[in-house]
Scaffold this motif. Structure first.
Motif, PDB file in Angstrom:
ATOM      1  N   PRO A 195       2.870 -13.107   0.762  1.00 34.35           N
ATOM      2  CA  PRO A 195       2.006 -12.852  -0.401  1.00 34.35           C
ATOM      3  C   PRO A 195       0.642 -13.521  -0.291  1.00 34.35           C
ATOM      4  CG  PRO A 195       4.172 -13.675  -1.094  1.00 34.35           C
ATOM      5  CD  PRO A 195       4.130 -13.745   0.397  1.00 34.35           C
ATOM      6  N   ASP A 196       0.581 -14.670   0.369  1.00 43.59           N
ATOM      7  CA  ASP A 196      -0.714 -15.352   0.512  1.00 43.59           C
ATOM      8  C   ASP A 196      -1.661 -14.560   1.412  1.00 43.59           C
ATOM      9  OD1 ASP A 196      -0.012 -17.469  -1.176  1.00 43.59           O
ATOM     10  OD2 ASP A 196       0.927 -18.566   0.473  1.00 43.59           O
ATOM     11  N   VAL A 197      -1.130 -13.963   2.458  1.00 39.96           N
ATOM     12  CA  VAL A 197      -1.952 -13.141   3.349  1.00 39.96           C
ATOM     13  C   VAL A 197      -2.450 -11.910   2.601  1.00 39.96           C
ATOM     14  CG1 VAL A 197      -1.946 -11.746   5.453  1.00 39.96           C
ATOM     15  CG2 VAL A 197      -0.822 -13.981   5.444  1.00 39.96           C
ATOM     16  N   VAL A 198      -1.593 -11.324   1.809  1.00 41.83           N
ATOM     17  CA  VAL A 198      -1.987 -10.150   1.011  1.00 41.83           C
ATOM     18  C   VAL A 198      -3.122 -10.521   0.063  1.00 41.83           C
ATOM     19  CG1 VAL A 198      -1.217  -8.487  -0.722  1.00 41.83           C
ATOM     20  CG2 VAL A 198       0.263  -9.045   1.210  1.00 41.83           C
ATOM     21  N   LYS A 199      -3.003 -11.669  -0.602  1.00 45.74           N
ATOM     22  CA  LYS A 199      -4.065 -12.119  -1.501  1.00 45.74           C
ATOM     23  C   LYS A 199      -5.379 -12.318  -0.762  1.00 45.74           C
ATOM     24  CE  LYS A 199      -1.070 -14.516  -4.775  1.00 45.74           C
ATOM     25  NZ  LYS A 199      -0.630 -15.841  -5.243  1.00 45.74           N
ATOM     26  N   ILE A 200      -5.316 -12.948   0.404  1.00 44.64           N
ATOM     27  CA  ILE A 200      -6.532 -13.181   1.191  1.00 44.64           C
ATOM     28  C   ILE A 200      -7.182 -11.855   1.576  1.00 44.64           C
ATOM     29  CG2 ILE A 200      -7.364 -14.009   3.444  1.00 44.64           C
ATOM     30  CD1 ILE A 200      -5.287 -16.305   3.150  1.00 44.64           C
ATOM     31  N   LEU A 201      -6.369 -10.902   2.012  1.00 43.34           N
ATOM     32  CA  LEU A 201      -6.908  -9.592   2.387  1.00 43.34           C
ATOM     33  C   LEU A 201      -7.544  -8.888   1.198  1.00 43.34           C
ATOM     34  CD1 LEU A 201      -4.082  -8.365   4.793  1.00 43.34           C
ATOM     35  CD2 LEU A 201      -6.392  -9.104   5.423  1.00 43.34           C
ATOM     36  N   LEU A 202      -6.912  -8.999   0.033  1.00 42.16           N
ATOM     37  CA  LEU A 202      -7.479  -8.387  -1.174  1.00 42.16           C
ATOM     38  C   LEU A 202      -8.806  -9.047  -1.558  1.00 42.16           C
ATOM     39  CD1 LEU A 202      -4.309  -7.805  -3.366  1.00 42.16           C
ATOM     40  CD2 LEU A 202      -5.805  -6.067  -2.389  1.00 42.16           C
ATOM     41  N   TYR A 203      -8.845 -10.372  -1.522  1.00 39.32           N
ATOM     42  CA  TYR A 203     -10.091 -11.074  -1.843  1.00 39.32           C
ATOM     43  C   TYR A 203     -11.199 -10.713  -0.847  1.00 39.32           C
ATOM     44  CZ  TYR A 203      -7.712 -13.977  -5.311  1.00 39.32           C
ATOM     45  OH  TYR A 203      -7.018 -14.414  -6.406  1.00 39.32           O
ATOM     46  N   ALA A 204     -10.849 -10.633   0.427  1.00 40.51           N
ATOM     47  CA  ALA A 204     -11.839 -10.275   1.443  1.00 40.51           C
ATOM     48  C   ALA A 204     -12.378  -8.865   1.190  1.00 40.51           C
ATOM     49  CB  ALA A 204     -11.227 -10.372   2.841  1.00 40.51           C
ATOM     50  N   ALA A 205     -11.502  -7.944   0.843  1.00 42.04           N
ATOM     51  CA  ALA A 205     -11.934  -6.570   0.557  1.00 42.04           C
ATOM     52  C   ALA A 205     -12.845  -6.526  -0.662  1.00 42.04           C
ATOM     53  CB  ALA A 205     -10.719  -5.663   0.352  1.00 42.04           C
ATOM     54  N   LEU A 206     -12.470  -7.264  -1.703  1.00 42.91           N
ATOM     55  CA  LEU A 206     -13.300  -7.284  -2.912  1.00 42.91           C
ATOM     56  C   LEU A 206     -14.664  -7.918  -2.661  1.00 42.91           C
ATOM     57  CD1 LEU A 206     -10.618  -8.196  -5.594  1.00 42.91           C
ATOM     58  CD2 LEU A 206     -11.814  -6.015  -5.335  1.00 42.91           C
ATOM     59  N   LEU A 207     -14.681  -9.013  -1.906  1.00 43.62           N
ATOM     60  CA  LEU A 207     -15.966  -9.649  -1.580  1.00 43.62           C
ATOM     61  C   LEU A 207     -16.842  -8.725  -0.740  1.00 43.62           C
ATOM     62  CD1 LEU A 207     -14.838 -13.309  -0.852  1.00 43.62           C
ATOM     63  CD2 LEU A 207     -16.285 -12.520  -2.735  1.00 43.62           C
ATOM     64  N   SER A 208     -16.232  -8.033   0.212  1.00 46.69           N
ATOM     65  CA  SER A 208     -16.988  -7.079   1.029  1.00 46.69           C
ATOM     66  C   SER A 208     -17.587  -5.974   0.165  1.00 46.69           C
ATOM     67  CB  SER A 208     -16.094  -6.448   2.098  1.00 46.69           C
ATOM     68  OG  SER A 208     -15.680  -7.419   3.010  1.00 46.69           O
ATOM     69  N   LEU A 209     -16.796  -5.479  -0.772  1.00 44.37           N
ATOM     70  CA  LEU A 209     -17.283  -4.436  -1.664  1.00 44.37           C
ATOM     71  C   LEU A 209     -18.456  -4.940  -2.504  1.00 44.37           C
ATOM     72  CD1 LEU A 209     -16.960  -1.582  -2.792  1.00 44.37           C
ATOM     73  CD2 LEU A 209     -15.350  -2.526  -4.453  1.00 44.37           C
ATOM     74  N   LEU A 210     -18.344  -6.150  -3.034  1.00 42.28           N
ATOM     75  CA  LEU A 210     -19.432  -6.716  -3.838  1.00 42.28           C
ATOM     76  C   LEU A 210     -20.706  -6.892  -3.011  1.00 42.28           C
ATOM     77  CD1 LEU A 210     -17.507  -9.395  -5.921  1.00 42.28           C
ATOM     78  CD2 LEU A 210     -18.535  -7.286  -6.767  1.00 42.28           C
TER      79      LEU A 210
END
Length: 102
Positions: A5-20
């Motif tokens: 779950p921690d890796v999934v969270k990191i990937l989601l945060y990275a995707a959101l930051l990239s989008l921003l």
């Protein structure tokens, strides 16, 4: 694929930051470009991806980040052995072996 779950969270945060970052840069580009220029979303996404390394480099310089020298980094990383990661040849050999049915 990951079950951590921690890796999934990191990937989601990275995707959101990239989008921003992508959307903010698109806003800056749109402001600087002539009014009649249009930036289709697919084209902008490809442009952003192709310039991601340069964007990270510029951001690092702006923030004063100094990565280790390339040769030292290559030497250090090449010596690391990841016991939990099978090498490609082993993975391929295992995947291509005939399976016995019980």
């Amino acid at each position: 694929d990951t079950s951590d779950p921690d890796v999934v969270k990191i990937l989601l945060y990275a995707a959101l930051l990239s989008l921003l970052v992508s959307r903010d840069l698109l806003g800056l580009v749109t402001e600087q470009a002539a009014d009649e220029i249009v930036f289709p979303p697919e084209r902008w996404a490809a442009t952003f991806r192709s310039h991601a390394q340069l964007i990270l480099h510029e951001l690092g310089e702006f923030l004063g980040y100094s990565p280790p020298p390339l040769l030292e980094r290559l030497i250090e990383d090449a010596q690391k052995i990841h016991q939990q990661r099978p090498i490609l040849q082993e993975t391929l050999a295992t995947a291509t072996q005939p399976r016995c049915e019980s």
